[in-house]
Structures are given as C-alpha cells and as structure tokens.
Design an enzyme around this catalytic site. Structure first.
Site, PDB file in Angstrom:
ATOM      1  N   THR A  41     -71.912  -6.704 -13.828  1.00  0.00           N
ATOM      2  CA  THR A  41     -71.163  -7.684 -14.631  1.00  0.00           C
ATOM      3  C   THR A  41     -72.110  -8.393 -15.600  1.00  0.00           C
ATOM      4  OG1 THR A  41     -71.381  -9.187 -12.758  1.00  0.00           O
ATOM      5  CG2 THR A  41     -69.248  -8.126 -13.050  1.00  0.00           C
TER       6      THR A  41
ATOM      7  N   LYS B 174     -71.824  -9.789 -19.698  1.00  0.00           N
ATOM      8  CA  LYS B 174     -72.246 -11.087 -20.242  1.00  0.00           C
ATOM      9  C   LYS B 174     -73.165 -10.887 -21.441  1.00  0.00           C
ATOM     10  CE  LYS B 174     -71.903 -12.700 -15.552  1.00  0.00           C
ATOM     11  NZ  LYS B 174     -72.625 -12.799 -14.272  1.00  0.00           N
TER      12      LYS B 174
ATOM     13  N   LYS C 148     -81.141  -9.521 -12.505  1.00  0.00           N
ATOM     14  CA  LYS C 148     -80.203  -9.113 -11.465  1.00  0.00           C
ATOM     15  C   LYS C 148     -80.977  -9.107 -10.160  1.00  0.00           C
ATOM     16  CE  LYS C 148     -79.612  -5.280 -13.827  1.00  0.00           C
ATOM     17  NZ  LYS C 148     -78.324  -4.610 -13.965  1.00  0.00           N
ATOM     18  N   ARG C 149     -80.263  -8.951  -9.028  1.00  0.00           N
ATOM     19  CA  ARG C 149     -80.986  -8.842  -7.777  1.00  0.00           C
ATOM     20  C   ARG C 149     -82.006  -7.700  -7.839  1.00  0.00           C
ATOM     21  NH1 ARG C 149     -79.316 -12.198  -3.440  1.00  0.00           N
ATOM     22  NH2 ARG C 149     -80.866 -11.002  -2.297  1.00  0.00           N
TER      23      ARG C 149
ATOM     24  N   LYS D  51     -81.468  -0.377  -8.562  1.00  0.00           N
ATOM     25  CA  LYS D  51     -81.355  -0.963  -9.905  1.00  0.00           C
ATOM     26  C   LYS D  51     -82.575  -0.614 -10.779  1.00  0.00           C
ATOM     27  CE  LYS D  51     -78.587  -4.868  -8.145  1.00  0.00           C
ATOM     28  NZ  LYS D  51     -77.320  -4.877  -8.923  1.00  0.00           N
TER      29      LYS D  51
ATOM     30  N   HIS E 294     -66.917  -3.065  -3.127  1.00  0.00           N
ATOM     31  CA  HIS E 294     -67.901  -3.394  -4.157  1.00  0.00           C
ATOM     32  C   HIS E 294     -69.184  -2.585  -4.080  1.00  0.00           C
ATOM     33  CE1 HIS E 294     -65.878  -7.050  -5.739  1.00  0.00           C
ATOM     34  NE2 HIS E 294     -65.404  -7.106  -4.511  1.00  0.00           N
TER      35      HIS E 294
HETATM   36  C1  JN2 Z   1     -72.192  -6.706  -4.137  1.00  0.00           C
HETATM   37  C2  JN2 Z   1     -71.404  -5.382  -2.183  1.00  0.00           C
HETATM   38  C3  JN2 Z   1     -72.091  -6.478  -2.678  1.00  0.00           C
HETATM   39  C4  JN2 Z   1     -73.190  -8.144   0.528  1.00  0.00           C
HETATM   40  C5  JN2 Z   1     -72.674  -7.397  -1.789  1.00  0.00           C
HETATM   41  C6  JN2 Z   1     -74.221  -8.610   2.662  1.00  0.00           C
HETATM   42  C7  JN2 Z   1     -73.643  -7.723   1.776  1.00  0.00           C
HETATM   43  C8  JN2 Z   1     -72.569  -7.193  -0.427  1.00  0.00           C
HETATM   44  C9  JN2 Z   1     -71.887  -6.095   0.068  1.00  0.00           C
HETATM   45  C10 JN2 Z   1     -73.331  -9.486   0.201  1.00  0.00           C
HETATM   46  C11 JN2 Z   1     -74.341  -9.916   2.320  1.00  0.00           C
HETATM   47  C12 JN2 Z   1     -73.901 -10.369   1.094  1.00  0.00           C
HETATM   48  C13 JN2 Z   1     -71.304  -5.201  -0.802  1.00  0.00           C
HETATM   49  O1  JN2 Z   1     -73.442  -4.178  -6.706  1.00  0.00           O
HETATM   50  C14 JN2 Z   1     -72.120  -4.564  -7.054  1.00  0.00           C
HETATM   51  C15 JN2 Z   1     -72.002  -4.728  -8.562  1.00  0.00           C
HETATM   52  O2  JN2 Z   1     -72.196  -3.472  -9.178  1.00  0.00           O
HETATM   53  C16 JN2 Z   1     -70.633  -5.273  -8.914  1.00  0.00           C
HETATM   54  O3  JN2 Z   1     -70.571  -5.561 -10.287  1.00  0.00           O
HETATM   55  C17 JN2 Z   1     -70.371  -6.548  -8.137  1.00  0.00           C
HETATM   56  C18 JN2 Z   1     -68.983  -7.107  -8.387  1.00  0.00           C
HETATM   57  O4  JN2 Z   1     -68.018  -6.129  -8.157  1.00  0.00           O
HETATM   58  O5  JN2 Z   1     -70.485  -6.311  -6.754  1.00  0.00           O
HETATM   59  C19 JN2 Z   1     -71.785  -5.896  -6.391  1.00  0.00           C
HETATM   60  N1  JN2 Z   1     -71.804  -5.720  -4.952  1.00  0.00           N
HETATM   61  F1  JN2 Z   1     -74.913 -10.792   3.203  1.00  0.00           F
HETATM   62  O6  JN2 Z   1     -72.621  -7.752  -4.572  1.00  0.00           O
END
Ligand code: JN2
Length: 836
Positions: free
Chosen positions: A676, A680, A568-569, A574, A377
């Site tokens: 995503t 939406k 978004k985050r 971003k 991801h």
């Molecule tokens: C993520 C990817 C993502 C993560 C989150 C430490 C790491 C983590 C690691 C989460 C944590 C918690 C790797 O940024 C992408 C989006 O572009 C995409 O649409 C979505 C769904 O595929 O995934 C995001 N990645 F403690 O959230």
C-alpha cells in the site's frame, strides 16, 4: 439507565436536547481553545510544553466531533440499518488531530484561530504521539478503511484492542536496531472516550459440562472459567465533510472484582494481585511480528478476547431491540475478519448463540456463515496461523469443542463431494494431525465465512491456485478479490498541502472524495508551465524530507538529486538487500570513475525488523554500514548519499511520500500480497521501480508501462526458476555483480566487525535462497539505469510524475470500500443530519 432514557424522552430538557451547535469559525475555536487550556488543563502563558496546547486544541475539536458522533449514532439507530463490523488486532491510526481538522474542513479557521493566539498549527500537530497500534500494511489498511467508510457514510464500526504499548520505537545504535517500549498513553489520549457501561466479560480456561435447562433440554455450559473484563474505549472516526462520525471501539482488559477477594485473605493477597495483573496483561502489548506468528499463549488470549468481547457487544445491542429473536440477525449484521487473527469469531458466535441464547446448531451455523467474511493478507507459509490443540484446549475448552463439531460436519461435506478421497480430507481438515495436532485458523475462517478475498488481483488468483485450491474447488463462489487502497485524505490532501492546492486549482476540489477526478491532471502533463509548478511543489517537499533526514540521520541530502526511497517493514522477501546491492554497485562505479550518464542520487531506507528476526536486523546493520562508508568517502562527494531513517511510522511517511521521486517496490514476485506504500508514493507523484508483484501490476496497468520502471521475473517465472536457481553462475556471468560481491566479501563495509555480514553473504550464495535475490540483480540495475537517465531529463521526469498522480484514482480506499460494500456487505449509506 431506563429512567434516564424516559426522562429524556418525556420531559423537555432544553438545556440537554437543544444545545446550539458549536461554532466552526476562528473566534469560536480560539475561545474554546483558551477555555480548555486555562480551566481544564490549568496551564498559562508560562507553560513551556507545547503538548498542552496540542491537547487544548484537540479537546476543542473533539467537542465538534462529539455532536456529529451522536447524530450519526441516532441516524443508524433510527433507520435500524444493516451494519458492518471490521474486526482487527491492529489499527495503525497515526495522529488524529490533523485528520479531524481536515475531515471537519476547518483547516483555515483553526490556523487563524491559533494565529490570533500566537500559535502555529504545525508545531501543535507535531506534539501528538502516533497511535501505533499496528505493525505495517494490515494495520494501516484497517485505519484507511475506517476513514473511507465514514466518508461514504457507511454504518461500519471498527473493533480492536487498546494496547497500552504500541509498536516499539526504533533507535539505531552503532548501526543496529534497538527497541524501546512505546508507552503512547503516558501523556493521556484526548481522542478516546471510556465507556465502562458497555463492559463485557470474557471467559478463559475452566471446562465445559452438560446440564438440563428449565425445559428439560440438555445444554452445555462453560464452568470454572477465569473471566476477564473487557472495557471499551471509543475513538471518533470522522468522514470527510459529511457530518458522519463512526466509531472505533478498542477493548482494554481489566480484572474482575473477584480478584479483590484476596484483600480479605491476607495470606493470598500477593497471588491475588498477581492474577489481576495477568488479566490486565491481555491488552498490554502489540505483538511486533509482521507476518509471522510466534505461537505465544498471550497472543491467542488477545485474539479470543477481541472476538468474544466484540461479538457480545453486538449481541447485547441486538438483545436491546430484538430480545431473543435472531431470525433477522444475519440480515442486519456482517463481520469482516482482518486476516485470521480474529477468526475465533467463528466458534465464538456459535457458542454465544447456542449456549447463551439457546439456538440449535443449524440455526446458529446459518447465522454464522451468513455474517462472517474473511480477508487474507499473505501467502507466506510462516504467517499462516496454527495453534496447538493442547493450548486451545486449556485456554478455550468450549470453543474447541465447537471447532471439532464444525470440522466433523465440514469433513462429512468434503467426503460427500469427493467420495473416498481421504487424502483430500486430511489436507482440508481444520485440525492438522501429527505429533502435535494443530488448529488451522485459515481453514476455520474459510469454512465459517461466506466470502474469502485477497487484497490484489495477483494475490487473489494465487490463493485459488495454491494455498486455498481445494476450498476453491469446493466453493468457487466464495472467492473474490478486493484490491487495496489508501485514503487520499491523509495520504494526499493532508500530508501534501502544496500539491493538494495545485491539484484543486487544476481539477477543482471534488477529487478529495472522488479520486478518479485526478485523471483531469493528465492533459496538463504536456503543459510546460504546469510542469514547472508541479516541479516546484516536489522540490519544496524534497527540502522538507531532506530536513527530516538531516535531523534524524545527520546526513545531508541535496534536493536536486534523485530521491530514491524504500520504506516498509524489513523482511527478506521485500528485498532491501537487493536495494543495498545496487547502492554498492553505484559506489563501485564511482570508485572506478565510471561516471557515464551519472545522476546524483540520495537513497533512503527505513523500516522496523521484528525483534526476533535476526536476518532482518543484520540487513539494517548492513544498510547503516554501507551508508557510513559511502557518505564518508570524499571521492563520492554529493553524487551518492545513503541514509537509514530510524523509527519509520505513519507520521514519518506523511513527510516521506511527498518528497520521493522513485518508489522502491522490489519484492520477489508472488510474495507481496498487495503493498500500500506503493499507492501512497504514486498519489504523491513518485514513479515506481518494481516487480510484477501485488498491486504493482495494477499500478502499472493504470499508469502505463512507459511511466513505470519494471524489472525482474514474474511470479510464474520465480516458481519455475526455483529448482535450477544458480547464484554462483549468476555471479560468474555478471561483472558488475562480481564486483559488488567482492566488495561485500572483502569486509569493506565491516572493517572492524569481522564476519558480521557472513549470514547475508551466505544467503545470497545459497541455491535455496527463497527470495532469489541475485536472479533479478541484472534487470534491477538496468531498470535503475533507465530511471537515472529519465531523471536526467527533468521535463520528461515531471511528466511521468504528473501522470502517476493522475492515474492513482483507483487506489483510493473509497473505491475499495465501495467494492466490499457492493459485493460483500450490502450496506445502505446513511447520510448524517447536518449539524445546523
Ligand atoms: C500483513 C499478514 C500481515 C501479522 C501481517 C503476526 C502476523 C500479519 C499476518 C501481523 C502479527 C502481526 C499476515 O504484506 C501484506 C501487504 O502486501 C498488504 O498490502 C497488507 C494489507 O493488505 O497486508 C500485509 N500483510 F503479530 O501485514
């Protein structure tokens, strides 16, 4: 246990086996509501808290799910079907009540039943606390996937952790983010069913040793471990209108009874209770880092806890029907790993098969590599999980031995494929050598899986060209793309009932489970009468959003203005900073009296920053300070409004997406794996302003270039520009940008807080800015000017809005899940017995 099974099989117990189905009419629902409210919750008409009414309604609906849930389990068991498991550290479920009502197709009956009792559904639904068991994209995607699997009647179960504390609640104090714990279970959770009878035991620490088994074979066992119990809590996942109810099983950590031994030894009692607490800490809190790992021991404990408990659960069910015969296990089971977080599954399945079930290495490896599939991801290097070997060794001594063995055999294969290429062996090794050797979790997942996918076309291609290039050369057939989606049930049918009604009136009701049918809206984009109805719906949704902004931000949004939204985050890639630079530019124009072709605009930004991410928190502060200055300036009036929405979450997006005109998707190209939120917004008739990044590319392809505001460099151009990126020259060469930087640097937005934005200013000036923010400024401002102009022509804008919705059919997770199923899982749909 067995005794009861037989009893149910052999003796007629009509009161248990032939309960009549529960009524789905308003009167039955109202009766059951009253029953729960009065007898179960012990409340009466004097109760002042709407929460109990929410709870009573939830229990009444849960009963309806319960019979479908049982039927679904029976159907899967009787067919002895191949099953899929979605393993994820995050499931960002949001609220469940509305989802249950929608998917049971009982909205009207519930509304009427409550009305007969003098209650309003909307008010009850608002009382539910979001289940915020995720950070952002990756967690919400898991929730949308479950909805679509149930709707497609696919036998897929989710496995996750039941965090006591979900994603923190964000308060804004003096423009700054303040985190508060999210104790979401405090008021109880009517949607979960505890199932202590399926408790598993997960080992930690200790050491491994050799021993001889009964047959005289040398075997390995993990001894002196400190075990933690995993207690499952099941959540029902209803399909849309199809009688299927799948399961999301969440594990809670609990101490074993051994901890109670302390009671007999008064001297050690406090230590014993402390150890008990430590065991229970495992499922206490969701780590709030979006896309960056912080390497904390507790996080690795969480990951292994999920992997081990879930695999043991599947193996226990297998043993119940197949005994110790694993010859068809890989034909009957597939595990999808949501990023590398559950990738301990690879060594753990090996361990369970070899140490607990006596299989040989080759047979166990054959099973593992035929059942594991991995989804990546992110391409951001800071998100690539690595664990120090030393930590792994202490926490998971036996799994580490297995990782070493997997790596040794894998590197031998690399050596056979590229004889003498030791550099490549070093690059590809699961163990990164160095002063502090590390386990590379992505490589572990790659080696142990038969499928590796990215989440949008560009992202999947970049994986094979960059990060995973060596592996792609070795195993090209493993790699594939699965473009993300969102569930149209929550993200259109439920959150935007007025638009849903208009769509159903226009193309029929089939679109809810077959989103490409929205294409039927396109011909109506040229119909002035239809456009007017479409505009009316958008207007009402903008009023709803304006009310939220008024309540949460104390800022007045005029629903006639262009609603420009980025939620978004908060992350530098971003580029919320680019958004706010544009806002400052608009402010500067107003101050200069440059009103040529002006369009009134309301800018909304929302999102959480990881608590330790200083730059992201500073960006939040800047947004709030700019908002404060702009909104207070009488010269600006209602031409420009800016607000930062606190505590952005699933239930907030359900109001935001329907009320948005312009969707901001402005990441540096090549950095956003998919996105995503973009989908939406599109479904709800927003037009996108965006870069050629992630799924934006595919969105633009679907809707056509004329209905998308494109700007910025491509991913290739970004990488080319990097070495010669010269922000000073960009500023010098652009009068508008010079003015923006001058305002920012003059302290105009931090009059009594000197220097607080210096780190942001420095990052913009840096030739090493990884996000090349200023490189896209000019083309962003130009695209924004075009968007403003387009909005000025309401007929034209409405047409674009309709065409965006009409072209969003591909971005349903129903399509995504069908692709996973056809190309990775190969499961048969098992339609549920209808409840009579
Ligand atoms: C993520 C990817 C993502 C993560 C989150 C430490 C790491 C983590 C690691 C989460 C944590 C918690 C790797 O940024 C992408 C989006 O572009 C995409 O649409 C979505 C769904 O595929 O995934 C995001 N990645 F403690 O959230």
């Amino acid at each position: 246990m067995f005794y009861h099974d037989q009893l149910l099989e052999s003796t007629p117990l009509p009161h248990l086996t032939e309960l009549p189905p529960l009524g789905m009419d308003a009167a039955s629902l109202a009766r059951d509501f009253r029953h729960y409210y009065t007898y179960n919750l012990g409340r009466d008409r004097h109760c002042r808290s709407v929460h109990y009414a929410y709870e009573a309604l939830s229990l009444a609906l849960r009963d309806r799910l319960m019979e479908r849930w049982k039927n679904t389990r029976y159907a899967y068991d009787e067919r002895d079907c191949r099953r899929g498991y979605y393993l994820s550290l995050e499931f960002l479920m949001g609220r469940s009540l509305g989802n249950a009502i929608l998917n049971l197709e009982t909205h009207e009956a519930v509304r009427q039943g409550l009305y007969s009792l003098g209650l309003r559904l909307e008010e009850l639904a608002e009382a539910e606390h979001d289940a915020g068991l995720g950070n952002g994209g990756l967690g919400r995607l898991a929730a949308c996937f479950l909805d679509s699997c149930a709707t497609l009647a696919l036998p897929v179960q989710g496995y996750g952790l039941r965090y006591e504390y979900g994603m923190f609640r964000q308060k804004i104090v003096d423009g700054q983010q303040v985190e508060e714990p999210d104790h979401w279970l405090r008021a109880g959770n009517p949607w979960e069913i505890e199932r202590p009878e399926y408790t598993q035991r997960v080992p930690f620490e200790g050491r491994s040793e050799f021993y001889r088994d009964h047959a005289g074979e040398t075997r390995v066992r993990w001894v002196d471990s400190r075990d933690v119990l995993a207690v499952p809590y099941d959540l029902p996942i209803p399909g849309f209108g199809n009688g299927t109810v799948n399961t999301l099983r969440l594990w809670k950590a609990a101490a074993t009874d051994e901890f109670n031994l302390g009671e007999f030894n008064a001297g050690l009692y406090p230590e014993s209770v402390a150890a008990k607490n430590q065991a229970e800490h495992i499922s206490m809190i969701l780590y709030p880092n979006d896309a960056s790992e912080n390497g904390k021991e507790l996080r690795l404990r969480q990951q292994y806890f999920l992997a081990s408990a879930s695999l043991q659960d599947v193996l226990a069910r297998w043993g119940g029907t197949q005994g110790e015969d694993f010859s068809t296990f890989a034909d009957k089971n597939v595990f999808q790993l949501n990023d590398t977080h559950p990738s301990c599954c690879v060594p753990e399945l090996m361990r369970l098969l070899i140490d607990q079930h006596g299989l040989g290495w080759d047979e166990a490896w054959g099973i593992t590599t035929r059942t594991m599939a991995y989804t990546n991801h992110t391409l951001l290097p800071e998100a690539l999980e690595k664990w120090p070997v030393r930590l792994f060794q202490r926490l998971l001594p036996r799994p580490l031995e297995i990782v070493y063995e997997i790596n040794a055999r894998f590197l031998a294969e690399v050596a056979r494929h590229w004889p003498g290429d030791t550099e490549r062996q070093r690059r590809m090794s699961i163990i990164e050598e160095g002063p502090e050797p590390m386990v590379r979790m992505a490589f572990l997942a790659l080696v142990g899986s038969f499928s590796v996918n990215g989440v949008a076309a560009l992202h999947s291609r970049l994986l094979t060209e960059g990060l995973f290039r060596d592996f792609y050369e070795l195993w090209p057939a493993k790699f594939n793309n699965k473009t993300n989606g969102v569930t149209p049930r929550r993200w259109l049918a439920w959150c935007n009932p007025a638009l849903a009604r208009l769509i159903t009136d226009t193309v029929g009701q089939g679109w809810v489970a077959d989103l490409p049918q929205l294409a039927g809206l396109a011909p109506r984009a040229d119909d002035p009468e239809f456009r007017q109805r479409w505009r009316g719906v958008k207007q009402a949704n903008k009023e709803r959003l304006a009310a939220l902004v008024r309540q949460e931000c104390e800022v007045e949004f005029n629903p006639q203005a262009l609603f420009d939204v980025q939620v978004k985050r908060i992350h530098e890639y971003k580029r919320q900073l680019l958004n706010i630079l544009h806002v400052i530019h608009l402010y500067d124009r107003l101050k200069r009296g440059d009103l040529q072709g002006w369009t009134d605009r309301c800018v909304l930004i929302g999102g959480k920053a990881a608590p330790g991410y200083f730059m992201a928190k500073t960006i939040i502060k800047l947004i709030n300070n700019v908002a404060h200055v702009v909104n207070a300036d009488p010269e600006v009036g209602s031409r420009l409004r800016v607000a930062f929405l606190p505590d952005y979450r699933v239930s907030a997006m359900e109001i935001i997406a329907p009320g948005t005109d312009l969707s901001e998707q402005i990441s540096t190209a090549g950095k956003e794996a998919s996105g995503t939120g973009n989908m939406k917004f599109m479904m709800n008739g927003a037009v996108t302003i965006g870069t050629l990044d992630g799924a934006n590319i595919e969105i633009r392809e679907e809707v056509g270039a004329a209905n998308f505001f494109l700007f910025g460099m491509t991913a290739e151009e970004v990488e080319q520009a990097r070495p010669s990126y010269d922000p000073a020259a960009l500023i010098a060469g652009n009068e508008e940008l010079r003015q923006v930087m001058r305002l920012l640097e003059s302290g105009h937005f931090n009059q009594f807080e000197p220097g607080i934005f210096d780190p942001l200013i420095a990052s913009l000036h840096s030739p090493h800015d990884p996000w090349l923010t200023l490189a896209d400024f000019a083309s962003y401002v130009e695209a924004q000017r075009q968007a403003a102009q387009a909005y000025g022509d309401q007929e034209h804008w409405t047409r674009m809005s309709i065409l965006n919705s009409a072209a969003s059919g591909r971005f349903s997770t129903d399509r995504t899940m069908q692709e996973y199923n056809q190309e990775i899982w190969h499961l048969q749909a098992v339609p549920a017995e209808p409840v009579r």
